[in-house]
Design a protein around this motif. Structure first.
Motif, PDB file in Angstrom:
ATOM      1  N   ALA A   1      -9.870  33.150   2.323  1.00  0.00           N
ATOM      2  CA  ALA A   1      -9.969  32.448   1.036  1.00  0.00           C
ATOM      3  C   ALA A   1     -10.167  30.977   1.373  1.00  0.00           C
ATOM      4  O   ALA A   1      -9.288  30.335   1.958  1.00  0.00           O
ATOM      5  N   LEU A   2     -11.314  30.407   1.028  1.00  0.00           N
ATOM      6  CA  LEU A   2     -11.662  29.059   1.465  1.00  0.00           C
ATOM      7  C   LEU A   2     -11.280  28.013   0.412  1.00  0.00           C
ATOM      8  O   LEU A   2     -11.763  28.058  -0.717  1.00  0.00           O
TER       9      LEU A   2
ATOM     10  N   THR B   1       0.830  -1.196   0.000  1.00  0.00           N
ATOM     11  CA  THR B   1       0.000   0.000   0.000  1.00  0.00           C
ATOM     12  C   THR B   1       0.868   1.251   0.000  1.00  0.00           C
ATOM     13  O   THR B   1       1.971   1.265   0.546  1.00  0.00           O
ATOM     14  N   VAL B   2       0.353   2.298  -0.625  1.00  0.00           N
ATOM     15  CA  VAL B   2       0.975   3.619  -0.597  1.00  0.00           C
ATOM     16  C   VAL B   2      -0.080   4.601  -0.104  1.00  0.00           C
ATOM     17  O   VAL B   2      -1.211   4.630  -0.618  1.00  0.00           O
ATOM     18  N   THR B   3       0.280   5.378   0.900  1.00  0.00           N
ATOM     19  CA  THR B   3      -0.627   6.377   1.471  1.00  0.00           C
ATOM     20  C   THR B   3      -0.169   7.760   1.036  1.00  0.00           C
ATOM     21  O   THR B   3       0.991   8.132   1.251  1.00  0.00           O
ATOM     22  N   VAL B   4      -1.075   8.492   0.427  1.00  0.00           N
ATOM     23  CA  VAL B   4      -0.792   9.866  -0.010  1.00  0.00           C
ATOM     24  C   VAL B   4      -1.596  10.812   0.868  1.00  0.00           C
ATOM     25  O   VAL B   4      -2.824  10.727   0.934  1.00  0.00           O
ATOM     26  N   GLU B   5      -0.896  11.690   1.554  1.00  0.00           N
ATOM     27  CA  GLU B   5      -1.530  12.608   2.500  1.00  0.00           C
ATOM     28  C   GLU B   5      -1.552  14.025   1.951  1.00  0.00           C
ATOM     29  O   GLU B   5      -0.624  14.447   1.259  1.00  0.00           O
ATOM     30  N   ASP B   6      -2.628  14.719   2.310  1.00  0.00           N
ATOM     31  CA  ASP B   6      -2.702  16.153   2.004  1.00  0.00           C
ATOM     32  C   ASP B   6      -1.937  16.884   3.100  1.00  0.00           C
ATOM     33  O   ASP B   6      -2.382  16.968   4.239  1.00  0.00           O
ATOM     34  N   ARG B   7      -0.780  17.411   2.756  1.00  0.00           N
ATOM     35  CA  ARG B   7       0.050  18.117   3.726  1.00  0.00           C
ATOM     36  C   ARG B   7       0.141  19.613   3.421  1.00  0.00           C
ATOM     37  O   ARG B   7       0.988  20.318   3.969  1.00  0.00           O
ATOM     38  N   THR B   8      -0.730  20.095   2.553  1.00  0.00           N
ATOM     39  CA  THR B   8      -0.714  21.513   2.176  1.00  0.00           C
ATOM     40  C   THR B   8      -1.677  22.288   3.058  1.00  0.00           C
ATOM     41  O   THR B   8      -2.889  22.032   3.035  1.00  0.00           O
ATOM     42  N   PRO B   9      -1.193  23.239   3.856  1.00  0.00           N
ATOM     43  CA  PRO B   9      -2.091  24.002   4.728  1.00  0.00           C
ATOM     44  C   PRO B   9      -2.951  24.971   3.915  1.00  0.00           C
ATOM     45  O   PRO B   9      -2.551  25.421   2.836  1.00  0.00           O
ATOM     46  N   PRO B  10      -4.120  25.301   4.426  1.00  0.00           N
ATOM     47  CA  PRO B  10      -4.971  26.262   3.721  1.00  0.00           C
ATOM     48  C   PRO B  10      -4.410  27.684   3.855  1.00  0.00           C
ATOM     49  O   PRO B  10      -3.535  27.939   4.692  1.00  0.00           O
ATOM     50  N   PRO B  11      -4.933  28.648   3.081  1.00  0.00           N
ATOM     51  CA  PRO B  11      -4.473  30.043   3.197  1.00  0.00           C
ATOM     52  C   PRO B  11      -4.847  30.611   4.568  1.00  0.00           C
ATOM     53  O   PRO B  11      -5.881  30.268   5.150  1.00  0.00           O
TER      54      PRO B  11
ATOM     55  N   VAL C   1      -9.577  29.905  21.920  1.00  0.00           N
ATOM     56  CA  VAL C   1     -10.815  30.485  22.444  1.00  0.00           C
ATOM     57  C   VAL C   1     -12.027  29.760  21.887  1.00  0.00           C
ATOM     58  O   VAL C   1     -12.959  29.406  22.607  1.00  0.00           O
ATOM     59  N   SER C   2     -11.979  29.523  20.571  1.00  0.00           N
ATOM     60  CA  SER C   2     -13.177  28.960  19.940  1.00  0.00           C
ATOM     61  C   SER C   2     -12.829  28.368  18.591  1.00  0.00           C
ATOM     62  O   SER C   2     -11.784  28.675  18.002  1.00  0.00           O
ATOM     63  N   VAL C   3     -13.745  27.514  18.098  1.00  0.00           N
ATOM     64  CA  VAL C   3     -13.675  26.952  16.758  1.00  0.00           C
ATOM     65  C   VAL C   3     -14.952  27.340  16.040  1.00  0.00           C
ATOM     66  O   VAL C   3     -16.050  27.155  16.571  1.00  0.00           O
ATOM     67  N   THR C   4     -14.823  27.855  14.822  1.00  0.00           N
ATOM     68  CA  THR C   4     -15.999  28.337  14.106  1.00  0.00           C
ATOM     69  C   THR C   4     -15.822  28.167  12.617  1.00  0.00           C
ATOM     70  O   THR C   4     -14.695  28.134  12.107  1.00  0.00           O
ATOM     71  N   GLY C   5     -16.935  28.066  11.940  1.00  0.00           N
ATOM     72  CA  GLY C   5     -16.900  28.029  10.489  1.00  0.00           C
ATOM     73  C   GLY C   5     -17.211  29.379   9.877  1.00  0.00           C
ATOM     74  O   GLY C   5     -17.167  29.537   8.655  1.00  0.00           O
ATOM     75  N   ASP C   6     -17.510  30.357  10.710  1.00  0.00           N
ATOM     76  CA  ASP C   6     -17.860  31.695  10.228  1.00  0.00           C
ATOM     77  C   ASP C   6     -16.619  32.567  10.120  1.00  0.00           C
ATOM     78  O   ASP C   6     -15.519  32.175  10.501  1.00  0.00           O
ATOM     79  N   ASP C   7     -16.833  33.785   9.599  1.00  0.00           N
ATOM     80  CA  ASP C   7     -15.730  34.739   9.476  1.00  0.00           C
ATOM     81  C   ASP C   7     -15.853  35.865  10.501  1.00  0.00           C
ATOM     82  O   ASP C   7     -15.314  36.959  10.314  1.00  0.00           O
ATOM     83  N   ASN C   8     -16.584  35.596  11.600  1.00  0.00           N
ATOM     84  CA  ASN C   8     -16.693  36.578  12.680  1.00  0.00           C
ATOM     85  C   ASN C   8     -17.171  35.848  13.929  1.00  0.00           C
ATOM     86  O   ASN C   8     -17.742  34.755  13.834  1.00  0.00           O
TER      87      ASN C   8
ATOM     88  N   SER D   1      -6.774  28.891   9.821  1.00  0.00           N
ATOM     89  CA  SER D   1      -7.705  28.042   9.066  1.00  0.00           C
ATOM     90  C   SER D   1      -7.213  26.598   9.141  1.00  0.00           C
ATOM     91  O   SER D   1      -6.008  26.341   9.095  1.00  0.00           O
ATOM     92  N   VAL D   2      -8.144  25.655   9.226  1.00  0.00           N
ATOM     93  CA  VAL D   2      -7.816  24.228   9.320  1.00  0.00           C
ATOM     94  C   VAL D   2      -8.598  23.486   8.230  1.00  0.00           C
ATOM     95  O   VAL D   2      -9.799  23.743   8.045  1.00  0.00           O
ATOM     96  N   ASP D   3      -7.898  22.572   7.493  1.00  0.00           N
ATOM     97  CA  ASP D   3      -8.606  21.810   6.458  1.00  0.00           C
ATOM     98  C   ASP D   3      -9.011  20.436   6.982  1.00  0.00           C
ATOM     99  O   ASP D   3      -8.711  20.071   8.127  1.00  0.00           O
ATOM    100  N   THR D   4      -9.683  19.668   6.131  1.00  0.00           N
ATOM    101  CA  THR D   4     -10.219  18.371   6.557  1.00  0.00           C
ATOM    102  C   THR D   4      -9.129  17.343   6.857  1.00  0.00           C
ATOM    103  O   THR D   4      -9.397  16.317   7.485  1.00  0.00           O
ATOM    104  N   SER D   5      -7.890  17.599   6.401  1.00  0.00           N
ATOM    105  CA  SER D   5      -6.775  16.704   6.707  1.00  0.00           C
ATOM    106  C   SER D   5      -6.033  17.113   7.964  1.00  0.00           C
ATOM    107  O   SER D   5      -5.038  16.478   8.337  1.00  0.00           O
ATOM    108  N   GLY D   6      -6.517  18.199   8.623  1.00  0.00           N
ATOM    109  CA  GLY D   6      -5.885  18.649   9.851  1.00  0.00           C
ATOM    110  C   GLY D   6      -4.733  19.604   9.643  1.00  0.00           C
ATOM    111  O   GLY D   6      -4.041  19.960  10.610  1.00  0.00           O
TER     112      GLY D   6
END
Length: 365
Positions: A289-290, A258-268, A311-318, A336-341
């Motif tokens: 920028a999402l 098996t070969v595992t390919v990970e998303d290691r690119t952080p979001p903006p 302090v908090s985790v949110t999906g909003d911009d305020n 910002s955090v993506d689905t791969s962490g």
């Protein structure tokens, strides 16, 4: 007038060949090569009637009868190559001494017993050969001669030494230079196969939706090796290498890797963070920028005397941060955090100092 070259097959019997032989110089001269062993008797393997005289027959004299001489025979069997993959061709060569034309039976050993496998007739050089297909398991062969009388010679029976065809097990081995990589990185797959068969086709396959798909194709080199460079897709996939069928050998495959390919690119990172102070709280807002794999933002806070804390985790911009102490300056940042962490860089800090509202003026009575 010259006579065309003749051989033993041109005569219906040994007698006819012997008379022709004597009429054309035999036994002192043999321009047609009819007396292979030089004993003065031509074409000894031809059928009856026979004539063994060394001068032309004539008158009422009966044909001379030769004295029978016993001749010891030997036979040798060679298997080439001696090691084969099941299904590959190999050759059996048999040589007989003295070198005469005679029937040879090739036997093979099955369940401890010798059974006839093939037969042939040696040429005038005492040799014969045949091509065969390697069996699934090791087999031993030998050549057997039955006694035979030709002209005035009785050739003995003989059995060769047994020779084996060793059946080689195919092995295909797959490995990767890195089995856990970042998305977009190349991977090198290395394949080795034994026995070595240069030029044999080998394919790298990936399993997807229950089906094997070919990713790359190559050929083994003289060391039995092949390499593939490719960019695997995101996620974890199973791979195998398959050596295609080759010159009679069946196809063979490696074990799974098996070969595992990970998303290691952080979001903006978020930007333009604004902090507006209120009574016991601060209103935060920011621009962003999402990416497609966006998960959420993390809001962080510190004071002059404390480290950063979540302090908090949110999906909003305020958001509003409450329960703060008036008169204390707070610094804020957002990531910002993506689905791969993967976590972005921190937004540029913004600060605010909550204040209590000024008391309202009252009229004296």
């Amino acid at each position: 007038m010259a006579i065309a070259d003749r051989d033993c097959g041109d005569f219906p019997s040994q007698r006819a060949a012997q008379i022709f032989f004597l009429n054309h110089g035999g036994p002192q001269s043999d321009p047609h090569g009819l007396d292979s062993d030089g004993d003065g008797i031509a074409c000894e393997s031809n059928p009856a009637p026979y004539y063994y005289g060394t001068s032309l027959p004539g008158g009422d004299k009966p044909d001379p009868k030769p004295q029978i001489t016993n001749v010891r025979s030997t036979v040798n069997l060679v298997v080439n190559p001696g090691k084969r993959i099941a299904g590959e061709p190999f050759r059996i060569k048999v040589s007989v001494r003295p070198a005469i034309s005679r029937t040879v039976v090739v036997q093979r050993k099955v369940n401890g017993r010798w059974n006839s496998f093939a037969s042939g007739v040696t040429g005038r050089n005492g040799k014969t050969s045949g091509h065969f297909t390697a069996p699934k398991n090791r087999v031993t062969y030998r050549a057997v001669l039955n006694p035979v009388t030709k002209a005035n010679k009785r050739y003995s029976a003989a059995t060769s030494r047994a020779r084996a065809v060793i059946i080689q097990r195919q092995r295909v081995m797959l490995d990767f230079d890195d089995r856990s990589v970042a998305q977009g990185d190349q991977v090198q797959a290395s394949v080795r196969a034994t026995p070595i068969r240069p030029g044999r086709t080998v394919v790298l396959q990936m399993r997807s939706a229950g089906t094997w798909h070919t990713v790359r194709t190559s050929r083994f080199d003289h060391r039995g090796r092949a390499t593939f460079n490719f960019t695997p897709r995101l996620g974890q996939d199973a791979y195998r290498a398959v050596a295609r069928s080759f010159r009679g050998a069946a196809s063979a495959q490696s074990g799974l890797k098996t070969v595992t390919v990970e998303d290691r690119t952080p979001p903006p990172a978020p930007y333009d963070l604004v902090a507006v102070a209120g009574d016991g709280g601060v209103e935060l807002s920011w621009s962003r920028a999402l990416p497609q794999d966006f998960a959420h933002h993390e809001v962080w806070m510190r004071t002059a005397d404390t480290d950063w804390s979540l302090v908090s985790v949110t999906g909003d911009d305020n958001m509003e941060v409450s329960l703060l102490q008036n008169g204390v300056t707070y610094w804020f940042t957002v990531t910002s955090v993506d689905t791969s962490g993967n976590v972005s860089e921190m937004a540029e800090e913004a600060s605010a100092t909550p204040v209590a509202p000024a008391p309202s003026a009252s009229l004296a009575r």
